[in-house]
Write an enzyme that holds these catalytic residues in place. Structure first.
Site, PDB file in Angstrom:
ATOM      1  N   HIS A 249      55.082   5.381 -27.550  1.00  0.00           N
ATOM      2  CA  HIS A 249      56.129   4.742 -26.745  1.00  0.00           C
ATOM      3  C   HIS A 249      56.561   5.709 -25.647  1.00  0.00           C
ATOM      4  CE1 HIS A 249      59.285   1.869 -25.917  1.00  0.00           C
ATOM      5  NE2 HIS A 249      60.108   2.888 -25.792  1.00  0.00           N
TER       6      HIS A 249
ATOM      7  N   LYS B 297      51.906 -16.026 -36.339  1.00  0.00           N
ATOM      8  CA  LYS B 297      51.440 -14.631 -36.404  1.00  0.00           C
ATOM      9  C   LYS B 297      50.610 -14.367 -37.663  1.00  0.00           C
ATOM     10  CE  LYS B 297      54.068 -11.508 -34.746  1.00  0.00           C
ATOM     11  NZ  LYS B 297      54.858 -10.361 -34.297  1.00  0.00           N
TER      12      LYS B 297
ATOM     13  N   GLY C 240      44.659   0.140 -20.781  1.00  0.00           N
ATOM     14  CA  GLY C 240      43.794   0.884 -21.688  1.00  0.00           C
ATOM     15  C   GLY C 240      43.574   2.338 -21.314  1.00  0.00           C
ATOM     16  N   SER C 241      44.516   2.939 -20.580  1.00  0.00           N
ATOM     17  CA  SER C 241      44.296   4.349 -20.233  1.00  0.00           C
ATOM     18  C   SER C 241      44.426   5.249 -21.468  1.00  0.00           C
ATOM     19  CB  SER C 241      45.241   4.805 -19.117  1.00  0.00           C
ATOM     20  OG  SER C 241      46.567   4.859 -19.557  1.00  0.00           O
TER      21      SER C 241
END
Ligand code: GRF
Length: 191
Positions: free
Chosen positions: A112, A68, A15-16
């Site tokens: 990404h 899902k 979670g940075s």
């Protein structure tokens, strides 16, 4: 009339990037609020961090659902209840399915740690390091049904120093991520 947009941040791990986004909001450089933090890993550090910040969370265990579509249906309900405008993926380690994609068409973005289309998928930093490239970087893109294939919004290069290690490269890439993601989200929200 200017309205502050509501974000949901999806993350599975540390979670940075979530913290970088929240801090940009607190510092006034990103005009938004985080209305919900979503995680598929109940024990993840990101959930601890979100709770410390007093933010609402939606945590689910994918194994408790048949498929899902079943868990994304609940996610979409939670997003709609929290009046979320944009979905921000920040280390969410799953492909987004049709249920969520159609509910938030054109409003889901991902970060990404490579210059896409190079080094898609898992451990992009390790892939780049092992390939011996001299330049890698960070990409922010819209999310589609593929893995790291959506339209690119922003990119920034990071030089791989000759003396660099995998850990040092990760640190250099994350420093760029933590600045570029809040900046890019702010740009998107103003369009
Ligand atoms: C980041 O490197 C991001 O690019 C990738 O997952 C990582 C998440 O890191 N999608 P963190 O949990 O935000 O620290």
């Amino acid at each position: 009339m200017k309205t502050t947009k509501k974000l949901a941040v999806f993350a599975s791990g540390t979670g940075s990037n979530f913290i970088a986004i929240q801090e940009a909001i607190e510092q006034g450089t990103l005009d938004a609020t985080i209305a919900l933090v979503v995680s598929d890993v109940p024990t993840s550090a990101v959930i601890e961090k979100a709770k410390k910040k007093g933010l609402k969370t939606f945590v689910f265990n994918p194994q408790s659902y048949s498929d899902k579509e079943a868990f994304e249906t609940e996610i979409v309900e939670a997003l709609s209840e929290a009046k979320v405008d944009w979905v921000i993926l920040a280390g969410y380690m799953r492909l987004v399915g049709p249920t969520l994609l159609s509910a938030y068409e054109g409003k889901i973005v991902n970060i990404h740690p490579s210059l896409l289309p190079s080094f898609k998928g898992l451990d992009a930093i390790g892939q780049a390091f092992d390939a011996g490239v001299k330049i890698t970087g960070v990409t922010i893109h819209f999310v589609d049904e593929g893995m790291d294939t959506g339209r690119i919004i922003a990119q920034e290069a990071v030089t791989v120093k000759n003396s660099s290690t995998r850990v040092a490269l990760q640190k250099d890439i994350q420093a760029v991520e933590h600045r570029l993601y809040p900046e890019t989200i702010n740009y998107l929200l103003q369009q």
